[in-house]
Design a protein around this motif. Structure first.
Motif, short mmCIF file in Angstrom:
data_model
loop_
_atom_site.label_atom_id
_atom_site.label_comp_id
_atom_site.label_asym_id
_atom_site.label_seq_id
_atom_site.Cartn_x
_atom_site.Cartn_y
_atom_site.Cartn_z
N MET A 1 8.07 -9.11 9.60
CA MET A 1 7.90 -10.46 9.38
C MET A 1 7.52 -10.73 7.93
O MET A 1 6.82 -10.04 7.18
N GLN A 2 8.16 -11.77 7.34
CA GLN A 2 8.03 -12.28 5.95
C GLN A 2 7.55 -13.33 5.73
O GLN A 2 7.45 -14.40 6.64
N ALA A 3 6.51 -13.69 4.78
CA ALA A 3 6.01 -14.85 4.44
C ALA A 3 6.56 -15.39 3.04
O ALA A 3 6.67 -14.37 2.08
N VAL A 4 6.47 -16.39 2.72
CA VAL A 4 6.75 -16.92 1.22
C VAL A 4 5.43 -17.93 1.08
O VAL A 4 5.09 -18.71 1.64
N LEU A 42 -2.52 -12.18 6.22
CA LEU A 42 -1.14 -11.81 6.59
C LEU A 42 -0.87 -10.14 7.27
O LEU A 42 -0.23 -10.00 7.96
N ALA A 43 -1.28 -9.54 6.25
CA ALA A 43 -1.32 -8.15 6.37
C ALA A 43 -2.12 -7.87 8.08
O ALA A 43 -1.37 -7.04 8.82
N GLY A 44 -2.88 -8.63 8.20
CA GLY A 44 -3.82 -8.42 9.52
C GLY A 44 -2.92 -9.05 10.63
O GLY A 44 -3.14 -8.51 11.90
N CYS A 45 -2.24 -9.69 10.39
CA CYS A 45 -1.26 -10.44 11.42
C CYS A 45 0.11 -9.88 11.70
O CYS A 45 0.80 -10.11 12.56
N GLY A 46 0.49 -8.76 10.89
CA GLY A 46 1.55 -7.91 11.08
C GLY A 46 2.57 -8.34 10.07
O GLY A 46 3.84 -7.65 10.12
N PHE A 47 2.36 -9.10 9.13
CA PHE A 47 3.22 -9.35 7.91
C PHE A 47 3.51 -8.19 7.17
O PHE A 47 2.38 -7.47 6.95
N THR A 48 4.80 -7.61 6.81
CA THR A 48 4.84 -6.52 5.99
C THR A 48 5.46 -7.11 4.85
O THR A 48 5.37 -6.26 3.62
N THR A 74 4.64 -5.35 0.88
CA THR A 74 5.65 -5.41 -0.15
C THR A 74 5.62 -6.86 -0.73
O THR A 74 5.87 -7.72 -0.10
N VAL A 75 5.25 -6.88 -1.98
CA VAL A 75 5.13 -8.22 -2.60
C VAL A 75 6.42 -8.39 -3.68
O VAL A 75 6.42 -7.37 -4.68
N ASP A 76 7.25 -9.29 -3.65
CA ASP A 76 8.14 -9.59 -4.71
C ASP A 76 7.86 -11.10 -5.07
O ASP A 76 6.99 -11.66 -4.70
N TYR A 77 8.55 -11.42 -6.14
CA TYR A 77 8.03 -12.46 -6.99
C TYR A 77 9.45 -13.50 -7.31
O TYR A 77 10.33 -12.79 -7.56
N ILE A 78 9.31 -14.66 -7.52
CA ILE A 78 10.35 -15.35 -7.79
C ILE A 78 9.55 -16.51 -8.87
O ILE A 78 8.73 -17.32 -8.56
N GLU A 79 10.09 -16.34 -10.06
CA GLU A 79 9.35 -17.18 -11.15
C GLU A 79 10.12 -18.35 -11.43
O GLU A 79 11.38 -18.56 -11.77
N GLU A 80 9.58 -19.61 -11.39
CA GLU A 80 10.08 -20.76 -11.54
C GLU A 80 10.17 -21.05 -13.03
O GLU A 80 9.14 -20.91 -13.79
N ASP A 81 11.15 -21.41 -13.77
CA ASP A 81 11.39 -21.75 -14.99
C ASP A 81 10.92 -23.12 -15.53
O ASP A 81 10.58 -23.48 -16.63
N ARG A 82 10.83 -23.93 -14.19
CA ARG A 82 10.49 -25.34 -14.25
C ARG A 82 9.63 -25.61 -12.76
O ARG A 82 10.28 -25.07 -12.05
N PRO A 83 8.97 -26.51 -13.00
CA PRO A 83 8.35 -26.91 -11.46
C PRO A 83 9.22 -27.41 -10.66
O PRO A 83 10.26 -28.03 -10.75
#
Length: 242
Positions: A1-4, A42-48, A74-83
C-alpha cells in the motif's frame, strides 16, 4: 500500500513558528513531530511506501525523515519548484502510483485507520473517497427564517452541524488522468470537476480523534491533550516506551 503526504505548504496560519520549521515537523507533546506520528501510524497500518511532496523548508523534512527505514517504510520525495496547491503535486506522479492509493495532508493528527479507508475506497469503485468528520458551530445570535419579508421562524442560538473534509483521501490513479503535470490545482477544484462530470466522490465518515494542526487552536489542543491520546496515536513497540 502506498501513501502520498502533502508536506509542501508554508504553514501561514502557524506563523511565526513555521518561518523556521515546516508545519509537518512542528512538535507535539514532549518529543514527537507531527510527521513522525503520521509515518509511524502508516507503517502500523501496513503501508510500505510513502511519497512526500515537499517545498517550503523541504531540506529539513528530508533530513528528518531520510529514507524512511526507521519506520520500516520506503520514502521517496517529489520537490515542487513552485507551490502546486493540494492536488497539483500528484500530477507528476501519475505513472508511478498504484491504481488505488492514500493521499493526506502532512498536518493531520488522527487515529483514523488509514488501511480501512483505502480498502473501503477500493470497494466503492469511486475515483475519490473523502474522510469526513462532523463539526458543530454554535451561532451566538437568534436566527430568523424569513420569507417574503416576513419572519416565519425563529431559533435562539442554534447549533449548526456540518461535515468537513479531514484532509485524508482514498484516490484512484484514473482520477488524475485529465490533468497535466506542473498544474497548480486544489482539492476544491478537483471535487468541483468530479461533480461536474457526475463522478460524485464517496465519503468515509469518522467519529474518532481528529485535529487539523494547521489551525492554531487545534495545534494548542493537540499539545494539551497529547498525553491522554498518546495510546491512540503511537504504536507501542515491544521493549520500547512510547
Amino acid at each position: 500500500m502506498q501513501a502520498v503526504i502533502l508536506a509542501g505548504g508554508k504553514g501561514v496560519r502557524l506563523r511565526p513558528y513555521t518561518t523556521t520549521l515546516p508545519k509537518p515537523l512542528m512538535p507535539i507533546g514532549d518529543k514527537h513531530a507531527i510527521l513522525e506520528i503520521v509515518l509511524d501510524q502508516l507503517a502500523g497500518c501496513g503501508f510500505t511506501s510513502v511519497v512526500l511532496a515537499i517545498n517550503h523548508l523541504g531540506p529539513l523534512i528530508k533530513a528528518f525523515v531520510g529514507d524512511g527505514s526507521r519506520w520500516g517504510l520506503t520514502v521517496d520525495y517529489i520537490e515542487e519548484d513552485r507551490p502546486l496547491s493540494t492536488v497539483g503535486p500528484l500530477f507528476a506522479l501519475k505513472e508511478k502510483l498504484p491504481d488505488e492509493f492514500l493521499v493526506m495532508n502532512g498536518d493531520v493528527l488522527t487515529d483514523l485507520d488509514y488501511a480501512d479507508l483505502l480498502n473501503q475506497h477500493t470497494l466503492s469503485g469511486s475515483g475519490l473517497t473523502v474522510a469526513i468528520a462532523e463539526r458543530t458551530h454554535r451561532i451566538e445570535f437568534g436566527v430568523l427564517d424569513v420569507e417574503a419579508s416576513r419572519v416565519v421562524g425563529f431559533r435562539e442560538k442554534p447549533d449548526l452541524r456540518y461535515q468537513v473534509s479531514m484532509g485524508v483521501y482514498g484516490m484512484s490513479r484514473r482520477t488524475l488522468a485529465p490533468y497535466p503535470p506542473g498544474r497548480s490545482f486544489g482539492f476544491d477544484q478537483l471535487v468541483l470537476d468530479l461533480l461536474a462530470r457526475g463522478e460524485n466522490p464517496a465519503t468515509y465518515p469518522f467519529a474518532g480523534f481528529w485535529l487539523d494542526i494547521g489551525r492554531p487552536e487545534d495545534y494548542d489542543e493537540a499539545n494539551r491533550s497529547f498525553e491522554e491520546n498518546r495510546g491512540k496515536l503511537l504504536r507501542q513497540r515491544e521493549g520500547e516506551p512510547v
